[in-house]
Enzyme design. Structure first.
Site, mmCIF file in Angstrom:
data_model
loop_
_atom_site.group_PDB
_atom_site.id
_atom_site.type_symbol
_atom_site.label_atom_id
_atom_site.label_comp_id
_atom_site.label_asym_id
_atom_site.label_seq_id
_atom_site.Cartn_x
_atom_site.Cartn_y
_atom_site.Cartn_z
ATOM 1 N N GLU A 152 2.039 1.859 -3.453
ATOM 2 C CA GLU A 152 0.995 2.445 -4.313
ATOM 3 C C GLU A 152 1.052 3.969 -4.250
ATOM 4 O OE1 GLU A 152 -3.303 3.949 -3.696
ATOM 5 O OE2 GLU A 152 -3.078 1.899 -2.917
ATOM 6 N N HIS A 153 1.243 4.515 -3.044
ATOM 7 C CA HIS A 153 1.341 5.969 -2.895
ATOM 8 C C HIS A 153 2.629 6.507 -3.522
ATOM 9 C CE1 HIS A 153 -2.048 7.003 -0.105
ATOM 10 N NE2 HIS A 153 -2.055 5.685 -0.005
ATOM 11 N N HIS A 212 0.821 -1.205 0.000
ATOM 12 C CA HIS A 212 0.000 0.000 0.000
ATOM 13 C C HIS A 212 0.858 1.258 0.000
ATOM 14 C CE1 HIS A 212 -2.913 2.838 2.243
ATOM 15 N NE2 HIS A 212 -3.197 2.854 0.960
ATOM 16 N N GLU A 262 -3.728 8.219 6.727
ATOM 17 C CA GLU A 262 -4.865 7.477 6.177
ATOM 18 C C GLU A 262 -5.320 6.406 7.155
ATOM 19 O OE1 GLU A 262 -5.857 4.465 2.456
ATOM 20 O OE2 GLU A 262 -4.229 5.923 2.233
#
Length: 464
Positions: free
Chosen positions: A65-66, A62, A144
């Site tokens: 992904e950023h 994850h 997040e």
């Protein structure tokens, strides 16, 4: 134009077609023409998700992904967003247990731009990846987690139920968001190794759907992606197989600041891609898929013991899927009351199966959902990638509706009887507690009230 091995096929669901191609470097390409509107969707799936992570480095898929939006060899900083949005397009990326995907929807005449951008970061992201971008996106992901998990009511329920459903050491035991400690521990070299291992053309599927010229599209794909070298260092994900049923209920009571008591449960169900999984999807739709479902009618409408009641399916290909039950209680109703009613409805469904009317309604509901996804260029591009990455055949996306409609009531009853049982679930029970600040404030108010009352009493005594 050399394109490596090329396979072309047509399959039908409402006249939809898809063609398959493969570049010499291993990149799989799926194209689907749709000239209804002048737009094109680009979707790129990498075969990497949280199931590929190891203990101590959860959340890396994850986080990466950023990092893919932090610039590449020829696109600096936030340029990917700026170029796509400046051209009238939209974009995003997501991470799951089983994949990481990136997608753009563009005006058709801007398709080449989207392909170039995706190729540039696949081929040259390491030129831009540095400590500054690493720290920037580490903080974004941690925020997040706070906003979506740690600081919202019931926010960690998915994480807790996943950990209960899959044992310690299982590749699906942790969720894609990762832990704060592991996010802090991830290094720049971890990220670079992750990219080299997984972000290679032979570990990806690219789909392009919409108002396209297939020949020109393939030429652009070869031009921009064809020179990116393959990489063979990827290890297969760890085995996610488990027994069909838990063999005993697992239960955790959570005392938190939540607005209402809640009963949540995850049932172990068949793997995605199987006929049994489609049958389970129909069973959960009859039981908890919307306001016409059995659980909603029983708990919300008839008994008025709950304010919400839903039952949905988390499809997983590399591990047992999960049937996700979520009930929020009404007023002061206790969870055991809700749970008894749920178990009664599940037992009745297992004994009797769905009625003809329920089957027709559930199949129509799932058919509409499938056609809604396949009817948009972005939705179809995503499904074509999904079936290629997880099952090796994009044509399965175009025949999914037919498979759902061919499932029988007997198959639905059979999967419910075998799987929707108390000994095949992980359970979370939420019990509300007062916020500490509110409790302290109330305690202070009580102290002040007592002191005031004592003062009044003393004053009255003095006046006497």
């Amino acid at each position: 134009m050399p394109m490596g091995h090329t396979a072309t096929a047509e399959a039908g669901s409402g006249g939809l077609t898809a063609t398959e191609h493969r570049l010499a470097n291993g990149l799989r390409v799926v194209l689907s023409e749709d000239h209804l509107t002048p737009v094109a969707a680009v979707c790129l799936w990498y075969d990497v998700g949280s199931r590929h992570e190891v203990k101590g480095r959860t959340g890396l898929a994850h986080l990466f992904e950023h990092l893919m939006f932090q610039g590449s060899g020829q696109v600096k900083g936030n340029g990917h967003f700026e170029l796509v949005q400046g051209a009238g397009g939209s974009l995003n990326g997501t991470t799951s247990f089983e994949r990481t995907n990136y997608f753009e929807t563009m005006p058709a005449h801007q398709l080449e731009l989207a392909l170039w951008l995706e190729a540039d970061r696949m081929g040259s992201l390491l030129l831009a990846l540095d400590e500054e971008s690493m720290e920037n996106q580490r903080d974004v992901v941690k925020n997040e987690r706070r906003q979506r998990y740690d600081n919202v009511p019931y926010g960690t329920a998915f994480e807790k139920l996943t950990a209960l459903s899959y044992p310690e050491g299982h590749p699906y035991h942790h969720t894609p968001i990762g832990s704060m400690a592991d996010l802090d521990a991830a290094t720049l070299e971890d990220a670079r190794t992750f990219f080299r291992t997984y972000y290679a053309p032979n570990n990806a599927v690219l789909s392009v759907v919409g108002d396209i010229d297939p020949e020109q599209t393939l030429a652009w794909i070869e031009k921009y992606f064809g020179s990116i070298p393959a990489h063979d260092g990827k290890q297969p994900p760890r085995d996610g197989a488990l027994p069909e049923v838990h063999g005993g209920e697992q239960r955790v009571v959570v005392e938190e600041e939540v607005p209402a008591r809640a009963l949540m449960a995850a049932y172990r169900l068949p793997h995605d891609g199987s006929r049994e999984c489609d049958a389970a999807d129909l069973a959960l739709t009859v039981l908890g898929g919307g306001e016409s479902s059995r659980l909603y009618n029983r708990l919300v409408r008839r008994d008025q013991t709950a304010v919400t009641a839903g039952f949905g399916l988390l499809r997983l290909a590399g591990a047992p899927s999960l049937g996700w039950l979520d009930v929020k209680t009404s007023g002061d109703v206790e969870v055991p009351v809700i749970e008894a009613a749920v178990d009664e409805e599940l037992a009745r469904f297992a004994a009797e199966g769905p009625s003809a009317e329920e089957m027709e309604r559930a199949q129509a509901q799932l058919e509409r959902e499938w056609l809604d996804r396949l009817g948009t260029v972005a939705g179809r591009a995503d499904e074509l990638c999904r079936f290629t990455v997880l099952f090796g055949d994009p044509q399965l996306a175009l025949t999914a509706v037919d498979r759902v409609l061919s499932v029988t009531a007997e198959e639905v009853q059979a999967v419910a009887k075998a799987r929707l049982r108390p000994d095949n679930r992980a359970v979370l029970v939420y019990e509300p507690v007062e916020a500490e600040a509110e409790a302290e404030e109330e305690e202070e108010d009580d102290t002040r009230a007592a002191a005031a009352a004592e003062g009044v009493q003393h004053a009255e005594e003095g006046a006497q």
